[in-house]
Design a protein around this motif. Structure first.
Motif, PDB file in Angstrom:
ATOM      1  N   TYR A 131      -3.122   0.519  11.815  1.00 23.40           N
ATOM      2  CA  TYR A 131      -3.344   1.461  10.718  1.00 23.40           C
ATOM      3  C   TYR A 131      -3.931   0.788   9.488  1.00 23.40           C
ATOM      4  CZ  TYR A 131      -2.068   4.705   6.914  1.00 23.40           C
ATOM      5  OH  TYR A 131      -2.082   5.521   5.815  1.00 23.40           O
ATOM      6  N   LYS A 132      -4.946   1.427   8.907  1.00 20.80           N
ATOM      7  CA  LYS A 132      -5.549   0.977   7.651  1.00 20.80           C
ATOM      8  C   LYS A 132      -5.271   2.033   6.583  1.00 20.80           C
ATOM      9  CE  LYS A 132      -9.995   1.319   7.216  1.00 20.80           C
ATOM     10  NZ  LYS A 132     -11.445   1.079   7.423  1.00 20.80           N
ATOM     11  N   VAL A 133      -4.696   1.636   5.480  1.00 18.13           N
ATOM     12  CA  VAL A 133      -4.343   2.583   4.422  1.00 18.13           C
ATOM     13  C   VAL A 133      -5.607   3.239   3.874  1.00 18.13           C
ATOM     14  CG1 VAL A 133      -3.274   2.883   2.164  1.00 18.13           C
ATOM     15  CG2 VAL A 133      -2.289   1.273   3.802  1.00 18.13           C
ATOM     16  N   THR A 134      -5.658   4.564   3.991  1.00 18.78           N
ATOM     17  CA  THR A 134      -6.775   5.358   3.485  1.00 18.78           C
ATOM     18  C   THR A 134      -6.194   6.473   2.618  1.00 18.78           C
ATOM     19  OG1 THR A 134      -8.028   4.893   5.518  1.00 18.78           O
ATOM     20  CG2 THR A 134      -8.820   6.701   4.134  1.00 18.78           C
ATOM     21  N   PRO A 135      -6.093   6.268   1.320  1.00 13.67           N
ATOM     22  CA  PRO A 135      -5.432   7.249   0.443  1.00 13.67           C
ATOM     23  C   PRO A 135      -6.133   8.603   0.440  1.00 13.67           C
ATOM     24  CG  PRO A 135      -5.641   5.135  -0.659  1.00 13.67           C
ATOM     25  CD  PRO A 135      -6.479   5.053   0.580  1.00 13.67           C
ATOM     26  N   TYR A 136      -5.337   9.644   0.315  1.00 15.68           N
ATOM     27  CA  TYR A 136      -5.834  11.013   0.174  1.00 15.68           C
ATOM     28  C   TYR A 136      -4.893  11.752  -0.779  1.00 15.68           C
ATOM     29  CZ  TYR A 136      -2.168  11.794   3.690  1.00 15.68           C
ATOM     30  OH  TYR A 136      -0.971  11.819   4.369  1.00 15.68           O
ATOM     31  N   ARG A 137      -5.277  12.933  -1.181  1.00 14.55           N
ATOM     32  CA  ARG A 137      -4.466  13.714  -2.107  1.00 14.55           C
ATOM     33  C   ARG A 137      -3.164  14.157  -1.441  1.00 14.55           C
ATOM     34  NH1 ARG A 137      -7.749  17.455  -2.390  1.00 14.55           N
ATOM     35  NH2 ARG A 137      -6.769  18.817  -0.855  1.00 14.55           N
ATOM     36  N   GLN A 138      -2.033  13.904  -2.100  1.00 14.33           N
ATOM     37  CA  GLN A 138      -0.724  14.342  -1.618  1.00 14.33           C
ATOM     38  C   GLN A 138      -0.063  15.240  -2.669  1.00 14.33           C
ATOM     39  OE1 GLN A 138       0.927  10.373  -0.749  1.00 14.33           O
ATOM     40  NE2 GLN A 138       0.728  10.800   1.443  1.00 14.33           N
ATOM     41  N   CYS A 139       0.967  15.954  -2.269  1.00 16.51           N
ATOM     42  CA  CYS A 139       1.597  16.936  -3.160  1.00 16.51           C
ATOM     43  C   CYS A 139       2.518  16.304  -4.199  1.00 16.51           C
ATOM     44  CB  CYS A 139       2.404  17.953  -2.342  1.00 16.51           C
ATOM     45  SG  CYS A 139       1.408  19.068  -1.335  1.00 16.51           S
ATOM     46  N   PHE A 140       3.165  15.198  -3.839  1.00 16.67           N
ATOM     47  CA  PHE A 140       4.179  14.626  -4.718  1.00 16.67           C
ATOM     48  C   PHE A 140       3.956  13.132  -4.932  1.00 16.67           C
ATOM     49  CE2 PHE A 140       6.354  18.191  -2.548  1.00 16.67           C
ATOM     50  CZ  PHE A 140       6.722  18.940  -3.657  1.00 16.67           C
ATOM     51  N   GLY A 141       4.532  12.649  -6.030  1.00 17.00           N
ATOM     52  CA  GLY A 141       4.569  11.208  -6.259  1.00 17.00           C
ATOM     53  C   GLY A 141       3.409  10.691  -7.094  1.00 17.00           C
ATOM     54  N   ASP A 142       3.639   9.554  -7.718  1.00 13.52           N
ATOM     55  CA  ASP A 142       2.629   8.900  -8.545  1.00 13.52           C
ATOM     56  C   ASP A 142       1.837   7.866  -7.761  1.00 13.52           C
ATOM     57  OD1 ASP A 142       3.465  10.346 -10.802  1.00 13.52           O
ATOM     58  OD2 ASP A 142       5.064   8.878 -11.214  1.00 13.52           O
ATOM     59  N   HIS A 143       2.289   7.551  -6.563  1.00 12.13           N
ATOM     60  CA  HIS A 143       1.544   6.596  -5.740  1.00 12.13           C
ATOM     61  C   HIS A 143       1.454   7.128  -4.313  1.00 12.13           C
ATOM     62  CE1 HIS A 143       5.725   5.465  -4.875  1.00 12.13           C
ATOM     63  NE2 HIS A 143       5.272   4.966  -3.743  1.00 12.13           N
ATOM     64  N   PHE A 144       0.446   6.680  -3.601  1.00 13.78           N
ATOM     65  CA  PHE A 144       0.186   7.168  -2.250  1.00 13.78           C
ATOM     66  C   PHE A 144       1.216   6.632  -1.261  1.00 13.78           C
ATOM     67  CE2 PHE A 144      -1.957   6.604   1.898  1.00 13.78           C
ATOM     68  CZ  PHE A 144      -2.206   7.943   2.184  1.00 13.78           C
ATOM     69  N   GLU A 145       1.747   7.537  -0.428  1.00 11.66           N
ATOM     70  CA  GLU A 145       2.680   7.153   0.637  1.00 11.66           C
ATOM     71  C   GLU A 145       1.911   7.122   1.963  1.00 11.66           C
ATOM     72  OE1 GLU A 145       5.533   6.015   0.404  1.00 11.66           O
ATOM     73  OE2 GLU A 145       6.363   6.681  -1.507  1.00 11.66           O
ATOM     74  N   PRO A 146       1.744   5.950   2.553  1.00 10.29           N
ATOM     75  CA  PRO A 146       0.918   5.831   3.758  1.00 10.29           C
ATOM     76  C   PRO A 146       1.646   6.197   5.048  1.00 10.29           C
ATOM     77  CG  PRO A 146       1.720   3.675   3.107  1.00 10.29           C
ATOM     78  CD  PRO A 146       2.210   4.645   2.061  1.00 10.29           C
ATOM     79  N   ASN A 147       0.841   6.563   6.031  1.00 10.22           N
ATOM     80  CA  ASN A 147       1.272   6.718   7.423  1.00 10.22           C
ATOM     81  C   ASN A 147       2.447   7.673   7.621  1.00 10.22           C
ATOM     82  OD1 ASN A 147       0.759   6.156  10.118  1.00 10.22           O
ATOM     83  ND2 ASN A 147       2.315   4.549  10.203  1.00 10.22           N
ATOM     84  N   LEU A 148       2.385   8.819   6.963  1.00 10.39           N
ATOM     85  CA  LEU A 148       3.362   9.879   7.199  1.00 10.39           C
ATOM     86  C   LEU A 148       2.928  10.673   8.435  1.00 10.39           C
ATOM     87  CD1 LEU A 148       3.708  11.119   3.521  1.00 10.39           C
ATOM     88  CD2 LEU A 148       5.285   9.611   4.749  1.00 10.39           C
ATOM     89  N   SER A 149       3.668  11.741   8.727  1.00 12.67           N
ATOM     90  CA  SER A 149       3.226  12.659   9.773  1.00 12.67           C
ATOM     91  C   SER A 149       1.829  13.152   9.432  1.00 12.67           C
ATOM     92  CB  SER A 149       4.175  13.855   9.871  1.00 12.67           C
ATOM     93  OG  SER A 149       3.604  14.881  10.679  1.00 12.67           O
ATOM     94  N   VAL A 150       1.007  13.324  10.440  1.00 12.86           N
ATOM     95  CA  VAL A 150      -0.339  13.856  10.202  1.00 12.86           C
ATOM     96  C   VAL A 150      -0.258  15.263   9.614  1.00 12.86           C
ATOM     97  CG1 VAL A 150      -0.755  14.908  12.457  1.00 12.86           C
ATOM     98  CG2 VAL A 150      -2.659  13.865  11.200  1.00 12.86           C
ATOM     99  N   LEU A 151       0.907  15.903   9.703  1.00 11.54           N
ATOM    100  CA  LEU A 151       1.112  17.201   9.064  1.00 11.54           C
ATOM    101  C   LEU A 151       0.875  17.095   7.561  1.00 11.54           C
ATOM    102  CD1 LEU A 151       2.062  20.153   9.665  1.00 11.54           C
ATOM    103  CD2 LEU A 151       4.362  19.397   9.057  1.00 11.54           C
TER     104      LEU A 151
END
Length: 203
Positions: A163-183
């Protein structure tokens, strides 16, 4: 590629699957405890939340993955639906995808494998690219091009090289959380998700 079947799988998992020409889900393994086969990670207001599908344990201890039944004596569906709504109710694509999630939960499939396959097919449809898949009919450790049992819940994705961290827009938090469910990805990015997913594969 041979790989185990996960519940609402991670970005790492789906990127690996899409890198293959076809996948075969390993269902003749002895079902291991505490894995992503019956759990997933989403991002809510209070941070990362792990959702686990409870299973019925065999009287003799070990059981094959294909035989693992879901425990509907526990109120897990309500909890998972509530957690998904709380996490993604305000996401751009929640209203579009939520009915499909409700339909899958409403099936109350007897076996965990069937639930996971329903979600796998839903996600591949959302991502806009189907992939040929089948179930194993025997167990073999020496299968060529196998990723079986490499994505472990007990270790960080950073201990692997997929896995390579590729940030995208998320609903919560001030920093990107990587590799969550693809949901998490599809709820926020809809039909743009496939391109982001493939950028997340460490080739």
């Amino acid at each position: 590629m041979r790989i185990e079947i996960h519940y609402l799988p991670s970005i790492e998992y789906m990127a690996l699957v899409y890198a293959a020409s076809e996948v075969q889900f390993e269902v003749f393994e002895n079902f291991p405890k505490q894995t992503f086969r019956n759990r997933t990670r989403i991002l809510g207001a209070n941070g990362i939340e792990t959702l686990t599908v409870p299973i019925l344990h065999a009287s003799g201890g070990k059981q094959l993955t294909k035989d693992v039944q879901i425990d509907y004596g526990q109120d897990w569906i309500r909890r998972h639906k509530g957690a998904i709504q709380a996490a993604y109710g305000n996401a751009p694509f929640y209203e579009h995808f939520e009915p499909f999630i409700q339909q899958i939960f409403a099936k109350k499939t007897k076996y965990l494998v069937d639930l996971n396959i329903h979600y796998f097919m839903f996600l591949t449809k959302v991502l806009g690219k189907t992939i040929p898949h089948s179930l194993t009919d025997t167990f073999a450790l020496d299968v060529v091009d196998s990723k079986w049992n490499q994505i472990q819940a007990k270790e960080s994705w950073e201990e692997r090289s997929n896995y390579k961290v590729t940030p995208y827009r998320q609903c919560f938090g001030d920093h990107f959380e990587p590799n969550l469910s693809v949901l998490d990805l599809v709820m926020n990015h809809g039909n743009e998700s496939y391109d982001i997913l493939m950028q997340s594969l460490n080739k």
